[in-house]
Design a protein around this motif. Sequence first.
Motif, PDB file in Angstrom:
ATOM      1  N   PHE A   6      30.256  22.476  42.202  1.00  0.00           N
ATOM      2  CA  PHE A   6      30.106  23.915  42.008  1.00  0.00           C
ATOM      3  C   PHE A   6      28.805  24.410  42.638  1.00  0.00           C
ATOM      4  O   PHE A   6      28.794  25.399  43.375  1.00  0.00           O
ATOM      5  N   TYR A   7      27.699  23.736  42.343  1.00  0.00           N
ATOM      6  CA  TYR A   7      26.411  24.192  42.841  1.00  0.00           C
ATOM      7  C   TYR A   7      26.320  24.107  44.363  1.00  0.00           C
ATOM      8  O   TYR A   7      25.619  24.899  44.993  1.00  0.00           O
ATOM      9  N   GLY A   8      27.031  23.161  44.965  1.00  0.00           N
ATOM     10  CA  GLY A   8      26.899  22.940  46.399  1.00  0.00           C
ATOM     11  C   GLY A   8      27.942  23.623  47.251  1.00  0.00           C
ATOM     12  O   GLY A   8      27.915  23.481  48.475  1.00  0.00           O
ATOM     13  N   ASP A   9      28.853  24.370  46.665  1.00  0.00           N
ATOM     14  CA  ASP A   9      29.978  24.920  47.420  1.00  0.00           C
ATOM     15  C   ASP A   9      30.049  26.434  47.213  1.00  0.00           C
ATOM     16  O   ASP A   9      30.590  26.929  46.223  1.00  0.00           O
ATOM     17  N   ALA A  10      29.507  27.183  48.182  1.00  0.00           N
ATOM     18  CA  ALA A  10      29.483  28.643  48.070  1.00  0.00           C
ATOM     19  C   ALA A  10      30.893  29.221  48.088  1.00  0.00           C
ATOM     20  O   ALA A  10      31.184  30.198  47.377  1.00  0.00           O
ATOM     21  N   LYS A  11      31.769  28.656  48.886  1.00  0.00           N
ATOM     22  CA  LYS A  11      33.159  29.146  48.940  1.00  0.00           C
ATOM     23  C   LYS A  11      33.825  29.005  47.581  1.00  0.00           C
ATOM     24  O   LYS A  11      34.531  29.908  47.126  1.00  0.00           O
ATOM     25  N   LEU A  12      33.605  27.876  46.916  1.00  0.00           N
ATOM     26  CA  LEU A  12      34.199  27.642  45.605  1.00  0.00           C
ATOM     27  C   LEU A  12      33.732  28.693  44.606  1.00  0.00           C
ATOM     28  O   LEU A  12      34.527  29.244  43.836  1.00  0.00           O
ATOM     29  N   ARG A  13      32.434  28.993  44.614  1.00  0.00           N
ATOM     30  CA  ARG A  13      31.915  29.998  43.684  1.00  0.00           C
ATOM     31  C   ARG A  13      32.556  31.360  43.949  1.00  0.00           C
ATOM     32  O   ARG A  13      32.966  32.073  43.019  1.00  0.00           O
ATOM     33  N   MET A  14      32.647  31.740  45.221  1.00  0.00           N
ATOM     34  CA  MET A  14      33.206  33.047  45.529  1.00  0.00           C
ATOM     35  C   MET A  14      34.708  33.093  45.263  1.00  0.00           C
ATOM     36  O   MET A  14      35.257  34.136  44.860  1.00  0.00           O
ATOM     37  N   ASP A  15      35.397  31.971  45.451  1.00  0.00           N
ATOM     38  CA  ASP A  15      36.826  31.930  45.123  1.00  0.00           C
ATOM     39  C   ASP A  15      37.053  32.145  43.626  1.00  0.00           C
ATOM     40  O   ASP A  15      38.020  32.807  43.218  1.00  0.00           O
ATOM     41  N   LEU A  16      36.179  31.593  42.797  1.00  0.00           N
ATOM     42  CA  LEU A  16      36.280  31.837  41.356  1.00  0.00           C
ATOM     43  C   LEU A  16      36.090  33.320  41.056  1.00  0.00           C
ATOM     44  O   LEU A  16      36.811  33.902  40.226  1.00  0.00           O
ATOM     45  N   LEU A  17      35.128  33.929  41.731  1.00  0.00           N
ATOM     46  CA  LEU A  17      34.883  35.352  41.518  1.00  0.00           C
ATOM     47  C   LEU A  17      36.075  36.180  41.987  1.00  0.00           C
ATOM     48  O   LEU A  17      36.444  37.186  41.352  1.00  0.00           O
ATOM     49  N   ALA A  18      36.715  35.756  43.083  1.00  0.00           N
ATOM     50  CA  ALA A  18      37.870  36.494  43.604  1.00  0.00           C
ATOM     51  C   ALA A  18      39.041  36.484  42.625  1.00  0.00           C
ATOM     52  O   ALA A  18      39.875  37.391  42.643  1.00  0.00           O
TER      53      ALA A  18
END
Length: 668
Positions: free
Chosen positions: A384-396
């Motif tokens: 989670f901390y290392g993957d910006a795409k993953l964080r933004m996908d959760l927000l999406a």
Amino acid sequence: MRTWHKKAARGFAQAGLVLLLVSGLCGAPSARAATLDPAALPKIEAATFEVVQAKPASDPLTYEKPLPLDLLPYQERTDKYHSIGTAFAIGHGRYVTAGHVLLAGLDSLWGPPALRDSKGNVYAIDKIEKFALRKDFVVFTLATQPASDAALAIDAKPALNTAVYAVGNALGTGVVIRDGLYTSDTPEEQDGAWKWMRFSAAASPGNSGGPLLDQSGKVIGVVLMKSANENLNYALPITEVLQATDDKAVMDSRMVYQLDIFNTLQNGSLKDEFALPMRLADFYRNLQTRFDATSETQLKALLAKESADLFPNGQDSASLLYEQTQVNSTPRLIVRGSDGKWIRAGYQSRNFALEDNGYVDIALTGRNMLVHISRPDDMAGAKFYGDAKLRMDLLARTGMFQRAVAGEKTKITSLGEPTSETVHVDRWQRSWKVDAWPLPYANALVVAYSLPVPDGSAMLIRIVPAANEHDTKLDLDALTDFIDVSFIGNLAQWKEFLGQASSLPAAFHNIHIDFDYGHRFSYASQRVAYSLTSDVQKITPRSELWLGFRVVLEGDKPVWDATVMDLWEDEGSNKNNVDVQRFVEPPPGIDGAMSDKWPKLAGRQYPYNGVARYEDSLMKIDVVAAQAGATSPKVLYTAFYGIEGNQPQAFMKSRLGLLTKDLRVTEH
């Protein structure tokens, strides 16, 4: 964010020239438009162009379903270009448009502007020969000349109260001619350096940069803007373009900078120039460098002007500095309220559930989104901390990103990979991951600042025009100094969080958290230390630790540190917890709850007297602690124990005794 006098034009254009006979003032017959010599129409058509930008060739976004593009009008659906304005030829291979139309290509996701003629031929802009930011015009050449060398003749001395014709790409529906009167001249608003032409011919978004003609078809002005309050539009006299200094880009414009923590404005100006002619890409680069430097100068001046009262400085910061520490999962922005005092903003938030106990909270304040993502239980912290795409996908997954096509909104499920990834370290030595994602269809960016917290991420986000990336990051860099954030998570999440040593705020260098499930928990910092065993409270992977941080004054030096340590027996529960909390004696004259609370703390009065009480279905007990041997300490701590049900006094005192047995306060 820096702003200056800019005008925008958007639309999707069709080729061809249309003559619209618009009725004049007081119902006068529309036949007046016929006074435009019909013989001039072919030349006007050949010399007038749409200004276009290419639509993005690819889309990095993922949608929940196919976009309903088939619902768009045929021309809009099939056109490979966005139509953004109008330009015209003045002879000798030179063309004119509005300065703000050309600036639409600055840092654009749609690429540089080009000209398109009535037959659909597109011509790339080659060199910029004249430019004036304040007068809002540009003269340029093309890389390839149109087959027709038609150019509009000039009328340098138009007469007031005569018929005029606005020619342009009105509302993106193709180049049209609309008639009216040249009604008056009005001084330019800054210092009257020239006079705008006011006219009553209709002008719409897309007309910007088009010619204003007299009844013989000669150019008298460049259409630039609409009147905000009346049906009068504005053009720059063509003589101002022709008489401007050749081979020079001139910037002489007022600019205003504002930051979302107070209403103060920093008024300034950009005064600069550089030599032309210059290739379009080089011109953009030179202009952007000057814009960026001006923004940086204005922000620095704004903060310097406010420095004496900029949180945590000044008397207006005192109430916030000395209030009881608040613990909030969603970040807050520290702003100056209408009464001049510094407060936290962003309390009205919306919650969105994710799978496996994850969730998202979103609050809005000013132009900013304050976001907290609590990652799902099955998602490893390191990933989670290392993957910006993953964080933004959760927000999406909240549905906050949607694209409207033909009135129908479609959810964007992924923004793809960010196009830039950097790190910003704020005043309090907190490392924010800075990422930007393009929204090509909107020529916009999502800019996100992410701070790792035990259960996920605290975020500061803006969606902005692509051209505003530098200004936006300047703003958000500054705003991170004013973000109030707590650190919350269960002990399993804390274990993963503390393992990300390079991402931890500097305050954690002096904080030591240790635990052994089923046995013990301990906390130690340069301010306070304590420990407890499972005899006081269960210690499991799901026990939840809250650390509340705030700005603390050490003499005259502000530092950011933890002042609330709250351990709950079970995640998500509001029962069974131990709490150690810091309080500071407020100075005289401070309004608020702390002025009433401090005498009770200092006097060990109820409820801080070590006597248990039953409130809200819980037994609660507090006691005050201070540095050993300190006389009249200015810093006090409370130790609290709470448990569900009505428990005997002896039981509560024994549990509190176990909690405070190793409690040590090391500041006074």
